[in-house]
Design a protein around this motif. Structure first.
Motif, PDB file in Angstrom:
ATOM      1  N   PHE A   1       0.838  -1.199   0.000  1.00  0.00           N
ATOM      2  CA  PHE A   1       0.000   0.000   0.000  1.00  0.00           C
ATOM      3  C   PHE A   1       0.874   1.251   0.000  1.00  0.00           C
ATOM      4  CE2 PHE A   1      -2.205  -3.387   2.330  1.00  0.00           C
ATOM      5  CZ  PHE A   1      -3.360  -3.516   1.554  1.00  0.00           C
ATOM      6  N   PRO A   2       1.462   1.571  -1.139  1.00  0.00           N
ATOM      7  CA  PRO A   2       2.353   2.736  -1.206  1.00  0.00           C
ATOM      8  C   PRO A   2       1.626   4.057  -0.999  1.00  0.00           C
ATOM      9  CG  PRO A   2       1.935   1.843  -3.405  1.00  0.00           C
ATOM     10  CD  PRO A   2       1.348   0.880  -2.435  1.00  0.00           C
ATOM     11  N   ILE A   3       0.293   4.036  -1.038  1.00  0.00           N
ATOM     12  CA  ILE A   3      -0.454   5.282  -0.847  1.00  0.00           C
ATOM     13  C   ILE A   3      -0.426   5.745   0.607  1.00  0.00           C
ATOM     14  CG2 ILE A   3      -2.001   4.988  -2.817  1.00  0.00           C
ATOM     15  CD1 ILE A   3      -4.041   3.709  -0.990  1.00  0.00           C
ATOM     16  N   ILE A   4       0.005   4.856   1.519  1.00  0.00           N
ATOM     17  CA  ILE A   4       0.145   5.266   2.924  1.00  0.00           C
ATOM     18  C   ILE A   4       1.249   6.311   3.015  1.00  0.00           C
ATOM     19  CG2 ILE A   4       0.719   4.516   5.252  1.00  0.00           C
ATOM     20  CD1 ILE A   4      -0.386   1.772   4.578  1.00  0.00           C
ATOM     21  N   LYS A   5       0.964   7.445   3.590  1.00  0.00           N
ATOM     22  CA  LYS A   5       1.906   8.559   3.565  1.00  0.00           C
ATOM     23  C   LYS A   5       2.521   8.808   4.940  1.00  0.00           C
ATOM     24  CE  LYS A   5      -2.036  11.698   4.031  1.00  0.00           C
ATOM     25  NZ  LYS A   5      -2.763  12.844   3.466  1.00  0.00           N
ATOM     26  N   GLU A   6       3.822   9.069   4.937  1.00  0.00           N
ATOM     27  CA  GLU A   6       4.577   9.477   6.116  1.00  0.00           C
ATOM     28  C   GLU A   6       4.259   8.598   7.327  1.00  0.00           C
ATOM     29  OE1 GLU A   6       3.999  13.588   6.872  1.00  0.00           O
ATOM     30  OE2 GLU A   6       4.644  14.228   4.894  1.00  0.00           O
ATOM     31  N   PHE A   7       4.394   7.305   7.141  1.00  0.00           N
ATOM     32  CA  PHE A   7       4.157   6.350   8.224  1.00  0.00           C
ATOM     33  C   PHE A   7       5.503   5.894   8.779  1.00  0.00           C
ATOM     34  CE2 PHE A   7       2.540   2.370  10.103  1.00  0.00           C
ATOM     35  CZ  PHE A   7       1.425   2.889  10.749  1.00  0.00           C
TER      36      PHE A   7
END
Length: 548
Positions: free
Chosen positions: A73-79
């Protein structure tokens, strides 16, 4: 942290804590990715760490799962990119722990004003170990349930102690967010299978504000302190409880907290309602010796244990005010005294009767005659010395006549075969079939909860099915008492009747059983009804959830 928090809400924190607070608020309000609102970044991270704790994932397995999620899930941001980075966020919530050094002789903690000391100020032992090669708010449903006043005791809030506390501290009771806590402690050896001497004493807090169906769940417990060591802390446990007592005092005065439901800050207060421990640990936590002639903490100095039988009126338990007055006279110093007192020897007996009385409080076992029986020659000689129960005296040939509760080998086999064939619902108790040893005619490897189930439900049924002893009716009365007193709900109007019936049952037991049966543990049964009247149902203050 609630995702719906208002970011403009005033925070009680300043400086570095204010920065951490703002970061957490941002993380709780920001979706995991754009357009997604089910999980915020913070709540998703908390769910991952919760799963890690529940299923004992290693840090490496957590990192691998983390990498897989970010790749999938590359759409997860700044995790957070790893377990280490995630822990930085979790630590900002204040859910970490603090390691506190202790004196090796249990004299003090290097905490508070002594945090910078390098040696014990009592015994002067060094703080450092020399190593070779190195240098040195309650839900509306729960609230409604706890506050019913219909004469039924179903929660500690229905007990007299809770109600008297509310009457005395009106401001505390007026806020439903004020917390009542139970404190439980018990020791165990996590390495017993490795034959290693080690002791771990967890100290657990139980929030009693929760409704009955959540109150005693392990997920509701708060692990406040862990005391490790080669042996238990013993009477020096108060040294290790100092940080906890300090925090409980702060909670009584009130600490700043945020109510996510109302979106406002408030002063959170808490009070210690009761303690939960087995009888030996009671002495450690209270300071009252649970051994010897004055072992009963309710009867205290009025405990009648020197001679068989109790006469006169029952002693009146000391009130909390009287106990505090007694404590004012005590000058206590933490740690072990340099002048170790000599062990007290047996007191000089004035006559032979006193020597016979010393037999009456020995710790032994009964019914199946396993190990040391309470029915031995010295017990029968004590009967003759007291000139009671002449039919149980040792005969001229030196033989011991059987007592009414004595089971022959054939009766033992019938009784144990009933238990061997017994089947109980899953989760009701452990597999009692594995505890039956027909060859040696005994029960083995039984836990405390197994004994409770056996005494409360199974024993009278198994004895009657096997016709194994002459005191079946008497034991059935005792089992019925435990079943009533351990119920989830108890009618206060029935408590006096339960107490009166118990007194008669114990009197009948004095007729049938030897005086050696009546140890302090049997004596304490007489106080259980008063404990229920004061503190609520037994299930909120027994040890089984803690031991498990």
């Amino acid at each position: 942290m609630d995702e719906g928090l208002d970011h403009n809400t005033q925070s009680p924190f300043t400086g570095e804590e204010h920065v951490k607070y703002n970061k957490l608020m941002e993380a709780s309000g920001e979706g995991l990715y754009e357009g997604y609102t089910t999980f915020s970044k913070l709540s998703f991270l908390l769910h991952l760490f919760h799963l890690k704790c529940m299923f004992h994932w290693s840090a490496e397995s957590f990192n691998k799962l983390h990498e897989l999620l970010l790749d999938a899930f590359p759409i997860i941001k700044e995790f957070p990119s790893s377990y280490y980075e995630g822990m930085k966020v979790i630590n900002d919530l204040g859910l970490g722990y603090e390691k506190i050094h202790a004196c090796p002789n249990d004299c003090m903690l290097y905490w508070g004003e002594f945090s910078e000391k390098s040696e014990c100020h009592i015994c002067h032992a060094s703080r450092w170990k020399i190593v070779k090669g190195k240098e040195g708010d309650v839900s509306e449903k729960g609230k409604e349930t706890c506050k019913k006043d219909d004469g039924i005791i179903r929660h500690p809030a229905d007990g007299e102690a809770w109600k008297k506390f509310d009457e005395k501290y009106l401001e505390f009771a007026a806020d439903p967010r004020s917390v009542r806590l139970g404190l439980a402690s018990d020791g165990f050896n996590p390495y017993r299978l490795m034959n290693t001497n080690y002791s771990t004493w967890p100290v657990v807090l139980i929030p009693y504000n929760l409704p009955p169906w959540l109150c005693m769940k392990s997920s509701s417990f708060i692990l406040s302190t862990i005391i490790p060591g080669k042996s238990g802390p013993g009477m020096d446990i108060d040294v290790y409880l100092q940080p906890l007592i300090h925090e409980l005092k702060l909670l009584w005065l009130g600490v700043d907290a945020f109510d996510s439901y109302s979106g406002k800050n408030f002063k959170l207060r808490a009070a210690l309602h009761s303690t939960i421990n087995d009888f030996p640990a009671y002495a450690m936590l209270s300071g009252w010796s649970t051994r010897g002639y004055k072992a009963c903490p309710s009867c205290t100095d009025s405990t009648y244990s020197y001679r068989f039988g109790e006469y006169g009126l029952a002693p009146v338990p000391a009130s909390g005010t009287e106990v505090l007055k007694q404590q004012d006279k005590v000058k206590y110093v933490y740690g072990k005294s340099k002048n170790v007192p000599k062990k007290r020897g047996r007191k000089n007996a004035d006559d032979d009767d006193d020597d016979a009385d010393l037999v009456l409080w020995k710790k032994k076992r009964t019914l199946l005659g396993m190990g040391n029986s309470r029915d031995d020659r010295s017990a029968r000689e004590a009967l003759e010395g007291k000139n009671i129960k002449s039919h149980l005296w040792i005969d001229p040939q030196g033989d011991i006549p059987p007592a009414p509760y004595t089971m022959s080998n054939e009766e033992k086999e019938r009784f144990l075969k009933v238990l061997k064939k017994l089947k109980v619902p899953d989760g009701y108790g452990s597999n009692l079939q594995r505890c039956v040893n027909l060859k040696k005619r005994k029960l083995i490897n039984m836990k405390s909860h197994d004994n409770h189930i056996l005494m409360q439900d199974i024993l009278p049924v198994a004895l009657r099915a096997s016709n194994a002893t002459k005191v079946i009716d008497l034991l059935e009365e005792l089992s019925d008492f435990f079943k009533k007193i351990c119920s989830t709900t108890i009618d206060t109007r029935e408590l006096d009747a339960i107490q009166s019936k118990l007194v008669l049952t114990l009197c009948k037991m004095e007729i049938e059983f030897l005086p050696t049966f009546f140890t302090i543990m049997v004596h304490l049964i007489i106080h259980l009804v008063d404990e229920v009247r004061l503190g609520g149902p037994v299930l909120y203050r027994w040890m089984y959830p803690i031991e498990r």
